[in-house]
Design a protein around this motif. Structure first.
Motif, PDB file in Angstrom:
ATOM      1  N   UNK A   8       0.860  -1.184   0.000  1.00  0.00           N
ATOM      2  CA  UNK A   8       0.000   0.000   0.000  1.00  0.00           C
ATOM      3  C   UNK A   8       0.896   1.234   0.000  1.00  0.00           C
ATOM      4  N   UNK A   9       0.878   2.016  -1.092  1.00  0.00           N
ATOM      5  CA  UNK A   9       1.806   3.148  -1.189  1.00  0.00           C
ATOM      6  C   UNK A   9       1.357   4.401  -0.461  1.00  0.00           C
ATOM      7  N   UNK A  10       0.029   4.574  -0.252  1.00  0.00           N
ATOM      8  CA  UNK A  10      -0.445   5.802   0.375  1.00  0.00           C
ATOM      9  C   UNK A  10      -1.802   5.572   1.026  1.00  0.00           C
ATOM     10  N   UNK A  11      -2.166   6.512   1.895  1.00  0.00           N
ATOM     11  CA  UNK A  11      -3.489   6.539   2.511  1.00  0.00           C
ATOM     12  C   UNK A  11      -3.902   7.994   2.659  1.00  0.00           C
ATOM     13  N   UNK A  12      -4.982   8.237   3.426  1.00  0.00           N
ATOM     14  CA  UNK A  12      -5.526   9.592   3.478  1.00  0.00           C
ATOM     15  C   UNK A  12      -5.994   9.937   4.898  1.00  0.00           C
ATOM     16  N   UNK A  13      -5.715  11.181   5.291  1.00  0.00           N
ATOM     17  CA  UNK A  13      -6.327  11.768   6.480  1.00  0.00           C
ATOM     18  C   UNK A  13      -7.460  12.658   5.995  1.00  0.00           C
ATOM     19  N   UNK A  14      -8.682  12.402   6.473  1.00  0.00           N
ATOM     20  CA  UNK A  14      -9.824  13.244   6.105  1.00  0.00           C
ATOM     21  C   UNK A  14     -10.040  14.260   7.230  1.00  0.00           C
ATOM     22  N   UNK A  15      -9.807  15.534   6.901  1.00  0.00           N
ATOM     23  CA  UNK A  15      -9.968  16.615   7.880  1.00  0.00           C
ATOM     24  C   UNK A  15     -11.407  17.128   7.800  1.00  0.00           C
ATOM     25  N   UNK A  16     -12.194  16.795   8.818  1.00  0.00           N
ATOM     26  CA  UNK A  16     -13.634  17.059   8.786  1.00  0.00           C
ATOM     27  C   UNK A  16     -13.924  18.556   8.710  1.00  0.00           C
ATOM     28  N   UNK A  17     -13.187  19.383   9.452  1.00  0.00           N
ATOM     29  CA  UNK A  17     -13.470  20.823   9.481  1.00  0.00           C
ATOM     30  C   UNK A  17     -13.248  21.467   8.117  1.00  0.00           C
ATOM     31  N   UNK A  18     -12.380  20.893   7.297  1.00  0.00           N
ATOM     32  CA  UNK A  18     -12.122  21.414   5.949  1.00  0.00           C
ATOM     33  C   UNK A  18     -12.846  20.613   4.872  1.00  0.00           C
ATOM     34  N   UNK A  19     -13.347  19.424   5.248  1.00  0.00           N
ATOM     35  CA  UNK A  19     -13.964  18.516   4.288  1.00  0.00           C
ATOM     36  C   UNK A  19     -13.002  18.212   3.136  1.00  0.00           C
ATOM     37  N   UNK A  20     -11.749  18.016   3.476  1.00  0.00           N
ATOM     38  CA  UNK A  20     -10.727  17.716   2.477  1.00  0.00           C
ATOM     39  C   UNK A  20      -9.841  16.578   2.967  1.00  0.00           C
ATOM     40  N   UNK A  21      -9.273  15.888   1.994  1.00  0.00           N
ATOM     41  CA  UNK A  21      -8.343  14.812   2.296  1.00  0.00           C
ATOM     42  C   UNK A  21      -6.904  15.302   2.177  1.00  0.00           C
ATOM     43  N   UNK A  22      -6.055  14.733   3.006  1.00  0.00           N
ATOM     44  CA  UNK A  22      -4.604  14.951   2.888  1.00  0.00           C
ATOM     45  C   UNK A  22      -3.968  13.595   2.584  1.00  0.00           C
ATOM     46  N   UNK A  23      -3.254  13.532   1.472  1.00  0.00           N
ATOM     47  CA  UNK A  23      -2.598  12.272   1.117  1.00  0.00           C
ATOM     48  C   UNK A  23      -1.325  12.085   1.942  1.00  0.00           C
ATOM     49  N   UNK A  24      -1.117  10.890   2.416  1.00  0.00           N
ATOM     50  CA  UNK A  24       0.086  10.556   3.183  1.00  0.00           C
ATOM     51  C   UNK A  24       0.804   9.416   2.463  1.00  0.00           C
ATOM     52  N   UNK A  25       2.038   9.670   2.015  1.00  0.00           N
ATOM     53  CA  UNK A  25       2.847   8.644   1.372  1.00  0.00           C
ATOM     54  C   UNK A  25       3.529   7.782   2.442  1.00  0.00           C
ATOM     55  N   UNK A  26       3.470   6.485   2.262  1.00  0.00           N
ATOM     56  CA  UNK A  26       4.079   5.574   3.233  1.00  0.00           C
ATOM     57  C   UNK A  26       5.528   5.306   2.828  1.00  0.00           C
ATOM     58  N   UNK A  27       6.363   6.296   3.110  1.00  0.00           N
ATOM     59  CA  UNK A  27       7.771   6.242   2.752  1.00  0.00           C
ATOM     60  C   UNK A  27       8.522   5.291   3.679  1.00  0.00           C
TER      61      UNK A  27
END
Length: 212
Positions: free
Chosen positions: A127-146
């Motif tokens: 799995x190369x990446x996942x996501x943090x979903x920031x509810x207050x912004x209703x946006x995702x932040x991609x996180x690379x699993x380096x």
């Protein structure tokens, strides 16, 4: 060394501050503040839904996770199964998406990467990446699993095992992280600790020549 699986939430506490982990898991201290209360509500909402499928992506909620290889266990907020069947973890946070690297975001990334390590073992995929979903912004932040982030997860695991073995309370962080911590009062991060030999911090005397 403890053979009990490390809770994924414990990795988050330790990555944020080893003393916070020790206060919760060794000293059995806990206190809510506005941030932890909002986070608890978001996790309850994220865990409440079962599964759904949209545009070929299946969403699983409250999926139990385990890694026997690494010694983790916990529950994912959301796991998305892509059309090829590979999973991506999505962790819900009540905060806004960060404009800069603020205190606590590294701990969020460690928690998400630990979920990915569990899913890799459970599904037999990389799995190369996942996501943090920031509810207050209703946006995702991609996180690379380096490789560096994966190593940080294992360092946190090893640090937890050593702390559970010694049960010695680490020193406080005493930095910007403390203003967001619900355990500020129990921790007393800025209280004086390193007194000179013979000094009595409870003395009210003002004329002791040793400390003039």
């Amino acid at each position: 060394m403890s053979e009990e699986p490390i809770p994924l939430s414990g990795l988050t506490h330790y990555a944020y501050c080893p003393r916070r982990f020790a206060l919760v898991h060794v000293e059995q201290e806990w206190s809510e503040n506005a941030l932890t209360a909002r986070g608890k509500q978001q996790h309850e909402r994220a865990h409440g839904g079962g599964s759904e499928e949209r545009d070929g992506v299946k969403t699983l909620r409250a999926l139990p996770l385990v890694s026997r290889q690494h010694g983790f266990a916990g529950v994912a907020d959301v796991v998305e199964l892509l059309p090829d069947g590979s999973p991506r973890p999505v962790e819900y946070k009540s905060s806004r998406i960060p404009k800069t690297n603020k205190p606590g975001h590294h701990a969020e990334d460690v928690q998400l990467c630990a979920q990915a390590l569990c899913l890799e073992e459970m599904f037999g995929v990389s799995i190369p990446e996942g996501f943090i979903y920031h509810v207050a912004s209703r946006k995702r932040r991609e996180v690379k699993f380096t490789p560096e982030l994966r190593a940080a997860v294992l360092r946190a695991r090893d640090g937890i095992r050593e702390l559970l073995r010694t049960r010695v309370l680490p020193p406080p962080a005493a930095d910007d992280r403390c203003q967001f911590c619900s355990l500020f009062d129990a921790c007393e991060p800025f209280a004086p600790r390193d007194f000179p030999p013979g000094y009595d911090p409870f003395s009210t005397g003002m004329d002791d020549p040793r400390f003039a």
